[in-house]
Write a protein that holds these residues in place. Structure first.
Motif, short mmCIF file in Angstrom:
data_model
loop_
_atom_site.label_atom_id
_atom_site.label_comp_id
_atom_site.label_asym_id
_atom_site.label_seq_id
_atom_site.Cartn_x
_atom_site.Cartn_y
_atom_site.Cartn_z
N ILE A 196 18.13 68.53 55.56
CA ILE A 196 18.84 69.36 56.72
C ILE A 196 20.38 68.95 56.54
CG2 ILE A 196 19.71 69.48 59.19
CD1 ILE A 196 16.47 69.12 59.89
N ILE A 197 20.91 67.48 56.29
CA ILE A 197 21.97 67.15 55.89
C ILE A 197 22.44 67.62 54.56
CG2 ILE A 197 23.32 65.17 55.45
CD1 ILE A 197 22.95 65.44 58.33
N ILE A 198 21.45 67.79 53.62
CA ILE A 198 22.13 68.26 52.14
C ILE A 198 22.09 69.73 52.40
CG2 ILE A 198 21.11 68.77 49.87
CD1 ILE A 198 19.44 66.20 50.20
N ARG A 199 21.51 70.56 52.96
CA ARG A 199 21.79 72.04 53.23
C ARG A 199 23.27 72.39 53.85
NH1 ARG A 199 16.16 72.27 53.99
NH2 ARG A 199 16.37 72.19 56.18
N ASP A 200 23.26 71.40 54.94
CA ASP A 200 24.47 71.51 55.76
C ASP A 200 25.88 71.25 54.62
OD1 ASP A 200 26.38 71.58 58.20
OD2 ASP A 200 26.94 69.46 57.55
N LEU A 201 25.87 70.05 54.00
CA LEU A 201 26.85 69.80 52.91
C LEU A 201 26.96 70.95 51.95
CD1 LEU A 201 25.85 65.98 52.47
CD2 LEU A 201 28.02 66.63 53.47
N GLU A 202 25.93 71.40 51.45
CA GLU A 202 26.12 72.35 50.35
C GLU A 202 26.44 73.61 51.01
OE1 GLU A 202 22.48 71.40 47.40
OE2 GLU A 202 21.98 72.72 48.82
N ALA A 203 26.18 73.99 52.20
CA ALA A 203 26.76 75.22 53.04
C ALA A 203 28.33 74.96 53.22
CB ALA A 203 26.11 75.63 54.27
N ARG A 204 28.93 73.76 53.22
CA ARG A 204 30.11 73.87 53.30
C ARG A 204 31.03 73.52 52.32
NH1 ARG A 204 30.91 73.18 59.16
NH2 ARG A 204 28.77 72.73 60.23
N GLY A 205 30.34 73.73 51.09
CA GLY A 205 30.93 73.47 49.84
C GLY A 205 31.32 71.97 49.32
N TRP A 206 30.73 70.91 50.09
CA TRP A 206 30.96 69.61 50.15
C TRP A 206 32.32 69.34 50.16
CZ3 TRP A 206 26.76 66.74 49.02
CH2 TRP A 206 25.57 67.24 48.54
N LYS A 207 33.10 69.90 51.27
CA LYS A 207 34.24 69.72 51.46
C LYS A 207 34.55 68.85 52.63
CE LYS A 207 35.95 74.33 50.33
NZ LYS A 207 36.39 75.73 50.61
N TYR A 208 33.13 68.44 53.50
CA TYR A 208 33.51 67.50 54.38
C TYR A 208 32.49 66.68 54.28
CZ TYR A 208 35.60 71.37 56.95
OH TYR A 208 36.43 72.39 57.12
N ASN A 239 29.36 63.67 54.98
CA ASN A 239 28.12 63.85 55.82
C ASN A 239 28.43 63.66 56.96
OD1 ASN A 239 25.71 62.58 56.90
ND2 ASN A 239 24.84 62.19 54.88
N ALA A 240 27.71 64.62 57.97
CA ALA A 240 27.85 64.49 59.39
C ALA A 240 27.65 63.01 60.02
CB ALA A 240 27.05 65.58 59.94
N TYR A 241 26.65 62.22 59.41
CA TYR A 241 26.47 60.98 60.11
C TYR A 241 27.42 60.05 59.86
CZ TYR A 241 21.60 61.38 61.82
OH TYR A 241 20.39 61.83 62.88
N LEU A 242 28.08 60.00 58.62
CA LEU A 242 28.96 59.20 58.41
C LEU A 242 30.29 59.59 59.18
CD1 LEU A 242 28.83 59.08 54.44
CD2 LEU A 242 28.16 57.42 56.42
N GLN A 243 30.44 60.83 59.62
CA GLN A 243 31.40 61.26 60.60
C GLN A 243 31.63 60.80 61.88
OE1 GLN A 243 32.89 65.46 60.49
NE2 GLN A 243 31.68 65.82 58.66
N ILE A 244 30.34 60.44 62.25
CA ILE A 244 29.96 59.66 63.69
C ILE A 244 29.60 58.42 63.71
CG2 ILE A 244 29.70 61.98 64.51
CD1 ILE A 244 26.47 61.18 64.77
N LEU A 245 29.55 57.60 62.66
CA LEU A 245 28.72 56.50 62.30
C LEU A 245 29.40 55.41 63.35
CD1 LEU A 245 26.23 55.47 60.89
CD2 LEU A 245 27.74 54.55 59.22
N SER A 246 30.88 55.20 63.35
CA SER A 246 31.29 54.28 64.10
C SER A 246 31.01 54.34 65.51
CB SER A 246 32.86 54.14 63.86
OG SER A 246 33.42 55.27 64.43
N GLU A 247 31.24 55.60 65.99
CA GLU A 247 30.70 55.71 67.68
C GLU A 247 29.29 55.57 67.82
OE1 GLU A 247 33.10 59.55 69.20
OE2 GLU A 247 33.03 59.73 66.92
N LEU A 248 28.30 55.94 66.91
CA LEU A 248 27.00 56.00 67.00
C LEU A 248 26.61 54.42 67.02
CD1 LEU A 248 24.28 57.85 67.06
CD2 LEU A 248 24.25 57.51 64.63
N ALA A 249 27.29 53.59 66.22
CA ALA A 249 26.86 52.02 66.18
C ALA A 249 27.42 51.57 67.26
CB ALA A 249 27.81 51.66 64.77
N LYS A 250 28.30 52.02 67.92
CA LYS A 250 28.99 51.27 69.35
C LYS A 250 28.05 51.56 70.34
CE LYS A 250 32.63 51.90 72.47
NZ LYS A 250 33.96 52.51 72.93
N GLU A 251 27.49 52.52 70.39
CA GLU A 251 26.46 52.61 71.52
C GLU A 251 25.34 52.18 71.29
OE1 GLU A 251 27.04 54.27 74.54
OE2 GLU A 251 29.14 54.30 73.79
#
Length: 365
Positions: free
Chosen positions: A155-167, A169-181
């Motif tokens: 699911i993560i790979i398809r998301d990255l490919e659909a966005r042309g690898w311009k962003y 990984n979604a989990y890396l974008q939220i990892l600090s907030e996720l770790a805090k909670e």
């Protein structure tokens, strides 16, 4: 709701929460077993509840139950993970990405965080995330027979490919907030194996080794943030490769949850057996602390039944005990059985007197 706070972090021994307190896993602890349930359609929700209840009634129960549902529950009923948290003694485990993707397989990082926080705040003891997929590792899989087999990682790979690898990984974008909670609520983060091998020929290749390195990097980072971590690996792997993976993971010191490993590709319909053999090999090498119970339907396309889910747990429990027997010298239960056989002069447990239907008058005992 929980009887003890989660404060200091020992990366080698994690504590996972249940409604009754905490369960330990890691080096020096008894090996745990996780059963897997999950709704693939609205029609099988009741079957999944029946599975959970059957597991709760076992004499030798699993310690964790993972909710792998890919659909929401019907008629505003409780999600399976919430039922596990509120109605059972088990540690509940989830994969937030299953409930966060939209109809086009895109992942909104804020929606992903929202789902993960719902699970964390709702009492889930462990969440599995897939932060390792990158363009670099995806390119490494081009020489594989099967590039990837992880549903969550896919699911993560398809998301990255659909966005042309311009962003990122979604989990890396939220990892600090996720770790805090996760730290706040004492939830363990399991680092999923997005590039675990789908067959024994792709095992321990360049992609898998690169992913393990990334898992270890992220594990070190999360540990510094005060979060307990589990590492998942390796998927299918022949015995020689199980030994290689186990050596790397054992040296990391982190608790390991092997996915299988399944040491042969021919055991279709019998993978509750093959995975128990593989996990025993990995555990005896010091790199299996939570065993995910694999059912006989693993590669048949069928939905596991109540009976096959129980069967998978029973097989995994035998593997867990053999690992404990080897590493912890935990032979108490074996001695009780051996003593009964000696006292009763019969290999049949609970039988008093000579002979049985199998040996008759030629019983050697």
């Amino acid at each position: 709701m929980y009887s003890e706070s989660y404060s200091s972090i020992d990366p080698q021994v994690i504590r996972m929460r249940t409604k009754n307190g905490w369960i330990k896993a890691g080096n020096g602890c008894k090996v745990l077993v996780m059963a897997l349930v999950g709704s693939s359609s609205l029609l099988d929700y009741d079957t999944q509840i029946n599975k959970i209840n059957a597991l709760a009634n076992l004499e030798k129960r699993p310690e964790l139950v993972g909710d792998l549902s890919i659909v929401s529950p019907p008629n505003k009923r409780k999600p399976l993970w919430k039922y596990i948290v509120e109605e059972t003694p088990f540690v509940a485990s989830t994969l937030p990405v299953y409930m966060a993707k939209d109809k086009t397989d895109r992942i909104d990082p804020r929606r992903l965080l929202e789902v993960a926080l719902e699970h964390i705040e709702g009492g889930v003891g462990m969440i599995t995330i897939h932060p390792t997929p990158s363009r670099e590792i995806v390119n490494m899989t081009s020489r594989r027979l099967t590039r990837w087999t992880s549903r969550g990682g896919g699911i993560i790979i398809r998301d990255l490919e659909a966005r042309g690898w311009k962003y990122e990984n979604a989990y890396l974008q939220i990892l600090s907030e996720l770790a805090k909670e996760a730290r706040k609520h004492g939830t363990i983060i399991s680092l999923g194996a997005s590039f675990r091998s789908a067959n024994i020929f792709d095992s321990f290749d360049e992609a898998q080794q690169a992913e393990i390195c990334e898992q270890l990097r992220l594990a070190n980072m999360l540990t510094k943030l005060g979060v307990g971590v589990v590492i998942e690996s390796p998927g299918h792997a022949r015995p020689a490769d199980i030994t290689k993976v186990a050596e790397v993971l054992k040296n990391s010191g982190y608790p390991i949850m092997p996915l299988g490993p399944i040491p042969t590709d021919i055991a279709v319909g019998q993978d509750h057996i093959s995975s128990s053999i593989g996990s025993t090999l990995m555990g005896m090498a010091g790199a299996a602390h939570i065993l995910a119970a694999v059912t006989r339907e693993e590669h048949t396309g069928g939905i596991p039944t109540v009976d096959s889910t129980v069967e998978a747990v029973q097989a995994a429990k035998v593997a867990a005990h053999i690992i404990d027997l080897h590493l912890l010298k935990d032979d108490h239960d074996d001695y009780v059985i051996a003593q009964q056989r000696s006292d009763n002069r019969s290999c049949v447990i609970g039988k008093k007197g000579k002979g049985c239907a199998r040996c008759g008058v030629v019983c050697p005992l």
